[in-house]
Scaffold this active site. Structure first.
Site, mmCIF file in Angstrom:
data_model
loop_
_atom_site.group_PDB
_atom_site.id
_atom_site.type_symbol
_atom_site.label_atom_id
_atom_site.label_comp_id
_atom_site.label_asym_id
_atom_site.label_seq_id
_atom_site.Cartn_x
_atom_site.Cartn_y
_atom_site.Cartn_z
ATOM 1 N N GLU A 50 58.152 36.743 37.403
ATOM 2 C CA GLU A 50 57.102 35.829 36.930
ATOM 3 C C GLU A 50 56.928 34.684 37.926
ATOM 4 O OE1 GLU A 50 57.883 34.623 32.925
ATOM 5 O OE2 GLU A 50 57.049 36.467 32.106
ATOM 6 N N ASP A 66 31.760 41.765 40.568
ATOM 7 C CA ASP A 66 32.746 42.727 40.070
ATOM 8 C C ASP A 66 32.583 43.997 40.907
ATOM 9 O OD1 ASP A 66 34.090 44.741 38.766
ATOM 10 O OD2 ASP A 66 33.475 44.122 36.757
ATOM 11 N N ARG A 98 46.716 52.411 40.126
ATOM 12 C CA ARG A 98 45.934 51.848 39.021
ATOM 13 C C ARG A 98 46.206 50.348 38.923
ATOM 14 N NH1 ARG A 98 42.978 54.043 35.699
ATOM 15 N NH2 ARG A 98 43.412 55.978 36.815
#
Ligand code: DSN
Length: 434
Positions: free
Chosen positions: A62, A213, A248
């Site tokens: 993190e 996008d 992915r």
């Protein structure tokens, strides 16, 4: 004799889980013996597979390189730094965030970084090709922000002026009327080049920010066959697994002034621990996309989609937007057969070994679950080495399949032809064991 397939290059490592091993073997077989025509899919390189199946999956990280909330991240920091540097270099961007788990997360992070809840976003209508995160009532995006939309111009039926292209007069009109804080360009089902410049001009004219996008054309942009929105738009989001041919996932590149806001929105705003094994695989893909042969690949993707479109047009199908300039062919099935729905077409093609998805077409009279359209893509088959001659054949196979919907024997024969065609273009030769 039909070939056999291994579950993965690490087949023996799955010996203790025969159920999963068997499912992976069956999926390797499916991917290798059927035609992958889903426009958002591709075949990664073995190097991408190796990185995404690596020990990095074990690491909690993190935070960002140099600013982690856990120890032991020295090597992971180098991995993520490399991925960020490669993304910046590939797209010529000031800043990159490679942590988004998906394109949807990347878009959500940008909205969160640039907007306040309730702000207005102008994006493409979903039924004209926009994405769920462009304001679908089913998406959290529409519950937090107020969406207004633009679409494509009406179909004309005229081959020289086909319509169904982005209507920039409409974009400008809605922008003037609604004063959005953000304008979004990009789509999920649209077969034309999206030029970022008119969007920039409209955004500037109303004082809006501009997000592009690039989930679908990212590989075509990296391969320099589509205009780059980087540096034109304030922020560009993309997925790494479509035309870019990586693992992915999602990513964001932006101008320096938005770097801090974007990073904070991704973590801790939206996500927890990053998937560093996927980030390593993204780094591999960015390096691959920077090679000269990727330019050839991207050009072939576009040429192959055009060849597929020509073949299907000859067979009596109508292409939405009157043609294709990217990796997609969006078919209006009604010209081929008024009764044929996208759902039935997709399911019939599946039986014959041709994998694709049904899709709404602009102003579709049928529901999004049924649809009157079919979306096809050339990115995956181009990766296997197929060219225009094979695309011509694939178009004929699609037509034959959809004319033979009630004929099991003919569908079986086509399935055998598909298997034969695929055997000459294995996506992962190392997984073929016999
Ligand atoms: N919109 C999906 C697609 O293009 O397949 C991905 O989110």
């Amino acid at each position: 004799m039909s070939p056999s397939f291994a579950a993965s290059p690490f087949d023996s490592w799955l010996a203790d889980d025969p159920e999963i091993a068997s499912l992976l073997t069956r999926e390797a077989e499916r991917q290798s013996t059927t035609l992958q025509l889903i426009a958002s899919e591709n075949f990664t390189s073995p190097a991408v597979l190796a990185a995404s199946g690596s020990v990095l999956t074990n690491k909690y990280a993190e935070g960002y390189p140099g600013r982690r909330y856990y120890g032991g991240n020295q090597i992971v920091d180098e991995v993520e730094d490399l991925a960020r540097e490669r993304a910046k270099s590939l797209f010529g961007a000031d800043h990159a965030n490679v942590q988004p788990h998906a394109g949807a997360n990347a878009n959500l992070a940008v909205y969160q970084a640039l907007l306040e809840p309730g702000d207005t976003i102008l994006a493409m209508r979903l039924d004209h090709g926009g994405h769920l995160t462009h304001g679908s009532p089913a998406s959290i995006t529409s519950k937090v922000w107020r969406f207004v939309s633009y679409g494509v111009s009406p179909a004309t039926g005229d081959a020289d002026k086909p319509g169904e292209v982005i209507d920039f007069d409409q974009v400008a009109d809605v922008a003037r009327r609604e004063r959005p804080k953000l304008i979004v360009a990009g789509s999920t089902a649209y077969s034309r080049i999206i030029d970022p410049m008119p969007f920039r001009e409209i955004a500037d004219s109303v004082g809006a920010l501009f997000m592009f996008d690039a989930a679908h054309p990212a590989g075509l942009i990296a391969g320099k066959v589509h205009p780059s929105p980087v540096g034109v738009a304030d922020v560009v989001t993309f997925t790494t697994h479509k035309t870019l041919r990586g693992p992915r996932g999602g990513a964001i590149v932006c101008n320096a002034e938005f770097a801090k806001a974007i990073d904070s929105a991704v973590f801790p705003g939206l996500q927890g621990g990053p998937l560093e094994h996927v980030i390593a695989a993204k780094a591999v893909a960015f390096a691959e996309a920077a090679r000269p042969e990727f330019h050839t690949y991207a050009a072939n993707v576009v040429a192959n989609a055009a060849a597929l479109g020509r073949s299907l047009t000859k067979e009596g199908f109508r292409m939405v937007s009157g043609g294709t300039e990217n990796h997609q062919v969006l078919l209006d099935l009604r010209a081929f057969d008024e009764e044929l729905t996208g759902k039935e077409a997709q399911e019939t093609l599946d039986r014959a070994g041709l994998t694709c998805n049904r899709n709404t077409i602009p102003d579709d009279p049928r529901s999004p679950f049924v649809t009157s359209g079919l979306r096809l893509g050339s990115a995956a088959l181009t990766t296997t080495g197929m060219g225009e001659a094979e695309m011509q054949l694939v178009g004929e196979l699609i037509s034959r399949t959809l004319r033979s919907r009630q004929d099991d024997a003919e569908l079986g024969a086509i399935r055998a032809e598909v298997r034969e065609l695929c055997s000459g273009f294995p996506p992962y030769p190392t997984l073929v064991t016999t």
